[in-house]
Write a protein that holds these residues in place. Structure first.
Motif, PDB file in Angstrom:
ATOM      1  N   ARG A 138      77.001   0.041  27.300  1.00 17.07           N
ATOM      2  CA  ARG A 138      77.729   0.285  28.547  1.00 17.07           C
ATOM      3  C   ARG A 138      78.790   1.369  28.403  1.00 17.07           C
ATOM      4  NH1 ARG A 138      82.624  -2.164  29.189  1.00 17.07           N
ATOM      5  NH2 ARG A 138      83.255  -3.621  27.554  1.00 17.07           N
ATOM      6  N   PHE A 208      73.192  -4.523  34.902  1.00 21.23           N
ATOM      7  CA  PHE A 208      73.910  -3.279  34.598  1.00 21.23           C
ATOM      8  C   PHE A 208      72.922  -2.138  34.362  1.00 21.23           C
ATOM      9  CE2 PHE A 208      75.627  -0.146  31.701  1.00 21.23           C
ATOM     10  CZ  PHE A 208      76.901   0.084  32.191  1.00 21.23           C
ATOM     11  N   GLU A 209      71.980  -2.347  33.458  1.00 19.18           N
ATOM     12  CA  GLU A 209      71.074  -1.261  33.104  1.00 19.18           C
ATOM     13  C   GLU A 209      70.063  -0.974  34.216  1.00 19.18           C
ATOM     14  OE1 GLU A 209      69.731   1.841  30.563  1.00 19.18           O
ATOM     15  OE2 GLU A 209      71.603   0.730  30.873  1.00 19.18           O
ATOM     16  N   THR A 211      70.543  -1.211  37.522  1.00 18.98           N
ATOM     17  CA  THR A 211      71.174  -0.385  38.558  1.00 18.98           C
ATOM     18  C   THR A 211      71.550   0.990  38.001  1.00 18.98           C
ATOM     19  OG1 THR A 211      73.249  -1.566  38.058  1.00 18.98           O
ATOM     20  CG2 THR A 211      72.014  -2.258  40.009  1.00 18.98           C
ATOM     21  N   TRP A 212      71.929   1.050  36.730  1.00 19.88           N
ATOM     22  CA  TRP A 212      72.205   2.360  36.110  1.00 19.88           C
ATOM     23  C   TRP A 212      70.977   3.259  36.243  1.00 19.88           C
ATOM     24  CZ3 TRP A 212      76.638   4.071  33.306  1.00 19.88           C
ATOM     25  CH2 TRP A 212      76.480   5.312  32.679  1.00 19.88           C
ATOM     26  N   ASP A 488      83.009  -0.617  35.418  1.00 17.91           N
ATOM     27  CA  ASP A 488      81.599  -0.671  35.055  1.00 17.91           C
ATOM     28  C   ASP A 488      80.713  -0.706  36.296  1.00 17.91           C
ATOM     29  OD1 ASP A 488      82.020  -0.531  32.355  1.00 17.91           O
ATOM     30  OD2 ASP A 488      81.847  -2.682  32.001  1.00 17.91           O
ATOM     31  N   ASP A 489      81.164  -1.403  37.332  1.00 17.88           N
ATOM     32  CA  ASP A 489      80.378  -1.436  38.568  1.00 17.88           C
ATOM     33  C   ASP A 489      80.284  -0.050  39.204  1.00 17.88           C
ATOM     34  OD1 ASP A 489      79.847  -4.118  38.322  1.00 17.88           O
ATOM     35  OD2 ASP A 489      81.429  -4.762  39.693  1.00 17.88           O
ATOM     36  N   ARG A 492      77.829   2.058  37.092  1.00 18.55           N
ATOM     37  CA  ARG A 492      76.400   1.751  37.212  1.00 18.55           C
ATOM     38  C   ARG A 492      75.872   2.072  38.609  1.00 18.55           C
ATOM     39  NH1 ARG A 492      75.236  -3.488  39.250  1.00 18.55           N
ATOM     40  NH2 ARG A 492      77.074  -4.799  39.591  1.00 18.55           N
TER      41      ARG A 492
END
Length: 566
Positions: A138, A208-209, A211-212, A488-489, A492
Motif C-alpha cells: 500500500r 484496496f488492490e 479499486t487501485w 489510503d482511500d 486507491r
C-alpha cells in the motif's frame, strides 16, 4: 558543489546502513533448541503481536496526513505535498525484518513432527507475513518477495522488486493459508487472530488492490480482486460471530462509547468490554497494561483541527446530503449546521453548546452521576480558534489518575469495516448493488446511532438524484474518521489529486455567529470559511511513497518509484 555534497552524503549513508534483507545473525541461526515443542513455536509467534499499531500511533497519525485533519502546531509534509525522499524509512526496513521472522517460523515448522500441534502459530506466521507485505504494497507498490530465510550470499539481497500484482497474490494466498490453519476467533484469547480475522483482513487487502487497479484502467484484474474481497467479507458476515455495537442502553451515543469502552464504569450504561461484539481484532489494554500515552489530551479539543469536509459529509437525519436536504439549517449560528444530522457527527466531533469531560482534569472526570455537573472540563462549548471543528473521538471521560492510564482497546479490524468493504466490493465489481446486499451490510452501520434514518436503497438514490458510489464512499469516510483510512482511500480511488490540493478550511465565519469569535477575518475563502492552510499540492508521484536512499544505494536493482528524485 551541490552535486559533490550529495555524492559525499550518499556515500556516508551507504557506510552506515544495512540492507533491509540482511539478517540479524541471532534471528538467522534461530537456536535449534528453540523449536523443540509446540510451546516454543507459540512463544515465538506471540512476539508478532507487538508489531501492531498502538494508541500513540493512531492518535498522532490517524488522518493527519489526509484532507480531514491537521495538527494545530505543525504542518504535515504528506498532506501538503512537500515530503521528500528519506535517507531511511522504518516502514520499509521494519517490514522486511518482520517478514524474515515469519519466514523463520514457517521454515522451522516444516520439520516439526506433529503439524496439528503448531497449526495456530504457523497460521499466525502466514497472517503476519501478509500483514507486513500489505504495508509494503500500500505504501510502495512493488516489493521484493522473499518467502524463505536467506543468508549473505542469497540473490534476493540484490533483487529487483516484484510487480505489485505478484505481491498482492502472495498476500491473499498467505491469508487463505492462515484462515485454514487458525482456529475460529471464538476459541482464541481476545486480541489474537483467528480464521475470521484472516478473512476480514483479506477483504481489506483485496478491496484496496481491486479499486487501485480499477481506477487505473485494469478492469479484468480489478474484478478478480473485488470478487475476492466480496467473498471474504461475506464469509465473515455468514460466520455470525460479530455484530455492530449498539446496545440499547447507549442509544444514539453507542458509536462514541464504543471507542472508550473499558472494564470500568466508562459509560452511562456501565457496560464492559465483554459487551463489544464489533471488534474482530484489537490491541488490548487493561488495568495492568494501560495505554501509556495521553490520548485524551491529544484527541479532545483543538489539539487536532478538523476540516469542514468531515462536517459536511454527515447526512441529515432524512438520509440526504446537506446540499439537498430540506432539514439542513445552514450556518448562521454555531449550532445550526449540527441540527437534524447523522448522530455520528456529535459522537465524533465537539458540538457547540455541549459539555465535555476530560478524565485527567483536576475537576475529576465523569462517573455518570448527578455530581458530573460539577466536574465539567468544558461547559457550553463555543469554538473560537483553529478551524472551529474539533474532535472528541478516542477521548476518555471517566476519572483517571493521570493521562495515559486509560485502558480501552484499539480496534485493528472491526465488523463495520467488513460490512462496508462488502458493500463497496460488490458495487465496484458489478456496477450495482441490490437492496438486500445493502441491508446486510451498509445499512447496519448507517443505522447504528440513526435508527430512524431511511435505509440506503436503489429507489432512494434514484428518487433523490443521488449517486450510489458517492453514498457508499460517504459511509466509509464518516464511519472511519480518525482511524487512519482516509489517505489510503483517496489513493486507491485515485481522487487524491482532486481532494488533497484543496485549501484546508473550517467553519463559516462571514455573516455568521462565528464572526464575533477570534477567527482571523482576513483568512476566509470565497464561501466565507476560515482558511487554516493553503498552498497544498498533490502530484502523480504522491500516490506511491518514495523508497529510502540507504536501500537504493545498497541495491542498485531496486529502482526508485516514478517521479521521486533519489
Amino acid at each position: 558543489m551541490n552535486k559533490i555534497i550529495k555524492t559525499i552524503s550518499a556515500a556516508a549513508i551507504a557506510l552506515m546502513c544495512t540492507s533491509c534483507l540482511e539478517l540479524d545473525p541471532q534471528a538467522q541461526m534461530a537456536d535449534p533448541n528453540l523449536w523443540q515443542t509446540a510451546k516454543d513455536f507459540q512463544s515465538f509467534a506471540n512476539l508478532f503481536y507487538s508489531w501492531t499499531p498502538n494508541m500513540s500511533s493512531i492518535a498522532k497519525d490517524n488522518d493527519k496526513s489526509s484532507d480531514f485533519m491537521v495538527d494545530k502546531g505543525s504542518m504535515n509534509t504528506i498532506s501538503n505535498g512537500t515530503n521528500t525522499v528519506p535517507n531511511a524509512d522504518g516502514n520499509y526496513t521494519g517490514s522486511y525484518d518482520r517478514i524474515r521472522r515469519c519466514n523463520i517460523l514457517i521454515e522451522k515448522a516444516a520439520d516439526f513432527a506433529n503439524q496439528n500441534d503448531i497449526a495456530k502459530p504457523l497460521g499466525e506466521a502466514y497472517f503476519f507475513r501478509a500483514y507486513n507485505y500489505y504495508t509494503l504494497l500500500r505504501l510502495y507498490g512493488d516489493a521484493i518477495i522473499v518467502t524463505r530465510t536467506i543468508d549473505t550470499t542469497s540473490p534476493e539481497l540484490y533483487a529487483a522488486r516484484n510487480d505489485r500484482s505478484e505481491v498482492a497474490d502472495l498476500i491473499l494466498a498467505d491469508l487463505d493459508k492462515a484462515a485454514e490453519l487458525l482456529p475460529s476467533v471464538s476459541s482464541v484469547e481476545a486480541g489474537y487472530v483467528g480464521t475470521e480475522t484472516a478473512m476480514a483482513f483479506k477483504a481489506r487487502v483485496a478491496l484496496f488492490e481491486g479499486t487501485w487497479q480499477k481506477f487505473r484502467g485494469n478492469d479484468t484484474r480489478a474484478k478478480v480482486l473485488l470478487d475476492a474481497a466480496a467473498k471474504a467479507a461475506k464469509s465473515v458476515i455468514d460466520s455470525k460471530k460479530f455484530a455492530i455495537f449498539k446496545p440499547s442502553e447507549l442509544g444514539t451515543e453507542a458509536y462514541k462509547y464504543m471507542f472508550i469502552l473499558e472494564d470500568v464504569k466508562s459509560n452511562p450504561a456501565g457496560l464492559t468490554k465483554s459487551a463489544n461484539t464489533e471488534y474482530i481484532w484489537s490491541r488490548r489494554y487493561n488495568d495492568d497494561l494501560t495505554i501509556g500515552f495521553n490520548i485524551t489530551t491529544e484527541c479532545l479539543g483543538n489539539a487536532q483541527l478538523v476540516s469542514h469536509k468531515v462536517a459536511d459529509l454527515y447526512l441529515c437525519s432524512d438520509g440526504l446530503p446537506i446540499e439537498v436536504s430540506p432539514l439542513f439549517k445552514g450556518y448562521s449560528t454555531m449550532d445550526s449546521e449540527w441540527q437534524n444530522r447523522d448522530s455520528r457527527m456529535s459522537n465524533a466531533l465537539m458540538r457547540p453548546g455541549q459539555s465535555f469531560w476530560k478524565g485527567d482534569d483536576p475537576n475529576g472526570g465523569r462517573d455518570f452521576t448527578d455530581a458530573d455537573e460539577g466536574r465539567k472540563y468544558i461547559s457550553n462549548y463555543a469554538p473560537g480558534s483553529g478551524t472551529g471543528y474539533f474532535g472528541q473521538k478516542w477521548a476518555c471521560e471517566r476519572k483517571v489518575e493521570k493521562g495515559g492510564m486509560e485502558s480501552y482497546d484499539l480496534p485493528l479490524i472491526r465488523y463495520a469495516e467488513v460490512l462496508l468493504a462488502y458493500a463497496e466490493a460488490v458495487y465496484e465489481r458489478d456496477g450495482k448493488i441490490s437492496d438486500d446486499d445493502l441491508n446486510i451490510s451498509l445499512n447496519l452501520v448507517r443505522k447504528r446511532v440513526n435508527p430512524n434514518m431511511p435505509n440506503l436503497t436503489n429507489a432512494f438514490v434514484a428518487a433523490n438524484g443521488l449517486n450510489m458510489q458517492t453514498e457508499i464512499r460517504r459511509e466509509r469516510s464518516v464511519e472511519f474518521y480518525g482511524e487512519g483510512f482516509r489517505l489510503d482511500d483517496l489513493r486507491r480511488w485515485k481522487t487524491a489529486e482532486v481532494e488533497m490540493p484543496q485549501d484546508f478550511v473550517g467553519v463559516h465565519v462571514t455573516g455568521t455567529e462565528f464572526a464575533r469569535r477570534n477567527f482571523p477575518a482576513a483568512r476566509v475563502d470565497s464561501e466565507g470559511r476560515v482558511i487554516w492552510e493553503s498552498g497544498r499540492k498533490w502530484a502523480e508521484k504522491n500516490y506511491l511513497f518514495p523508497l529510502p536512499v540507504d536501500q537504493l544505494l545498497l541495491n542498485k536493482n531496486l529502482k526508485q518509484n516514478p517521479g521521486w528524485a533519489s
